[in-house]
Design a protein around this motif. Structure first.
Motif, short mmCIF file in Angstrom:
data_model
loop_
_atom_site.label_atom_id
_atom_site.label_comp_id
_atom_site.label_asym_id
_atom_site.label_seq_id
_atom_site.Cartn_x
_atom_site.Cartn_y
_atom_site.Cartn_z
N GLY A 33 16.70 -7.53 11.71
CA GLY A 33 15.42 -6.95 10.52
C GLY A 33 15.00 -7.18 9.55
N TYR A 34 15.91 -8.32 9.23
CA TYR A 34 15.67 -8.62 7.48
C TYR A 34 14.69 -9.70 7.96
CZ TYR A 34 15.74 -11.42 3.58
OH TYR A 34 15.72 -12.44 2.66
N VAL A 35 14.53 -10.08 8.73
CA VAL A 35 13.07 -11.04 9.16
C VAL A 35 12.02 -10.98 9.26
CG1 VAL A 35 12.39 -13.13 11.04
CG2 VAL A 35 14.50 -13.01 10.20
N LEU A 36 11.81 -9.30 10.34
CA LEU A 36 11.28 -8.79 10.21
C LEU A 36 10.19 -8.03 9.27
CD1 LEU A 36 12.10 -6.95 13.87
CD2 LEU A 36 9.81 -8.18 13.66
N ILE A 37 11.53 -7.58 8.70
CA ILE A 37 10.56 -7.14 6.90
C ILE A 37 9.63 -8.71 6.46
CG2 ILE A 37 11.63 -6.25 4.41
CD1 ILE A 37 13.76 -4.94 5.65
N PHE A 38 10.87 -9.49 6.54
CA PHE A 38 9.88 -11.18 5.73
C PHE A 38 8.49 -10.72 6.08
CE2 PHE A 38 9.00 -15.04 5.87
CZ PHE A 38 8.85 -15.42 4.10
N ILE A 39 8.69 -11.06 7.00
CA ILE A 39 7.43 -10.41 8.16
C ILE A 39 5.93 -9.86 7.69
CG2 ILE A 39 5.97 -10.98 10.43
CD1 ILE A 39 8.68 -12.02 11.55
N GLY A 40 6.57 -8.74 7.96
CA GLY A 40 5.90 -7.34 7.41
C GLY A 40 5.37 -7.16 6.31
N VAL A 41 6.03 -8.07 5.32
CA VAL A 41 5.50 -8.44 4.21
C VAL A 41 4.93 -8.80 3.59
CG1 VAL A 41 6.84 -9.24 1.66
CG2 VAL A 41 8.05 -7.20 2.87
N MET A 55 -0.61 -4.76 -4.00
CA MET A 55 -0.02 -4.68 -2.32
C MET A 55 0.96 -6.32 -2.28
SD MET A 55 -2.68 -4.10 0.59
CE MET A 55 -3.14 -2.49 0.51
N SER A 56 1.11 -7.13 -3.63
CA SER A 56 1.66 -8.61 -3.48
C SER A 56 2.39 -7.86 -4.57
CB SER A 56 1.04 -9.51 -4.08
OG SER A 56 -0.03 -9.80 -2.99
N VAL A 57 3.27 -6.88 -5.07
CA VAL A 57 4.06 -6.72 -6.27
C VAL A 57 5.06 -5.68 -5.39
CG1 VAL A 57 4.17 -4.84 -8.34
CG2 VAL A 57 2.70 -6.73 -8.55
N VAL A 58 4.39 -5.08 -4.85
CA VAL A 58 4.81 -4.09 -4.14
C VAL A 58 5.60 -5.14 -2.76
CG1 VAL A 58 4.62 -2.06 -2.42
CG2 VAL A 58 3.52 -1.65 -3.79
N GLY A 59 5.17 -5.64 -1.37
CA GLY A 59 5.62 -6.32 -0.88
C GLY A 59 6.98 -7.26 -1.53
N MET A 60 6.47 -7.90 -2.79
CA MET A 60 7.37 -8.18 -3.26
C MET A 60 8.52 -7.41 -4.02
SD MET A 60 8.72 -11.60 -3.77
CE MET A 60 6.87 -12.48 -3.80
N SER A 61 8.94 -6.88 -4.45
CA SER A 61 9.56 -5.37 -4.11
C SER A 61 10.69 -5.16 -3.35
CB SER A 61 9.16 -4.47 -5.14
OG SER A 61 7.93 -4.43 -6.58
N VAL A 64 12.14 -8.30 -2.17
CA VAL A 64 13.71 -8.77 -3.42
C VAL A 64 15.26 -7.75 -2.91
CG1 VAL A 64 14.62 -8.41 -5.68
CG2 VAL A 64 12.11 -9.65 -5.54
N VAL A 65 14.31 -6.10 -2.38
CA VAL A 65 15.43 -5.03 -2.53
C VAL A 65 16.49 -5.28 -1.39
CG1 VAL A 65 15.68 -2.74 -1.17
CG2 VAL A 65 14.34 -3.09 -3.52
N ALA A 66 15.27 -5.65 0.12
CA ALA A 66 15.63 -6.41 1.54
C ALA A 66 16.36 -7.27 0.97
CB ALA A 66 14.68 -6.38 2.35
#
Length: 90
Positions: A33-41, A55-61, A64-66
């Motif tokens: 799940g963590y890897v999928l979140i990374f790929i999704g970001v 979108m970069s700021v939202v993705g990075m946020s 970081v939370v994940a």
């Protein structure tokens, strides 16, 4: 019936500090799940329009939370907890 809530999801590292590989399906599911979140970001951030970094700021946020959540769960669910190990029995 055994208490699955107290069962560790990750093996301890033999050398160093932290968790090793997952040892239960829950640990593997968390890691996948963590890897999928990374790929999704990454995919989400690539959709950013030129001149905008929203979108970069939202993705990075999100990333970081994940990451913080993943580390905290790994620390709580590692057999024997996180401590420095020198190669003896985990």
């Amino acid at each position: 019936m055994s208490n699955d809530r107290s069962k560790p999801w990750f093996a301890p590292k033999r050398y160093g500090y932290g968790a090793g590989l997952p040892i239960t399906w829950q640990g593997w599911a968390l890691t996948v799940g963590y890897v999928l979140i990374f790929i999704g970001v990454i995919n989400f951030s690539e959709q950013d329009k030129p001149g905008s970094n929203f979108m970069s700021v939202v993705g990075m946020s999100v990333f970081v939370v994940a990451t913080i959540a993943y580390i905290l769960i790994c620390a709580a669910k590692t057999k024997g907890g996180w401590r420095w190990r020198w190669g003896g029995k985990p």
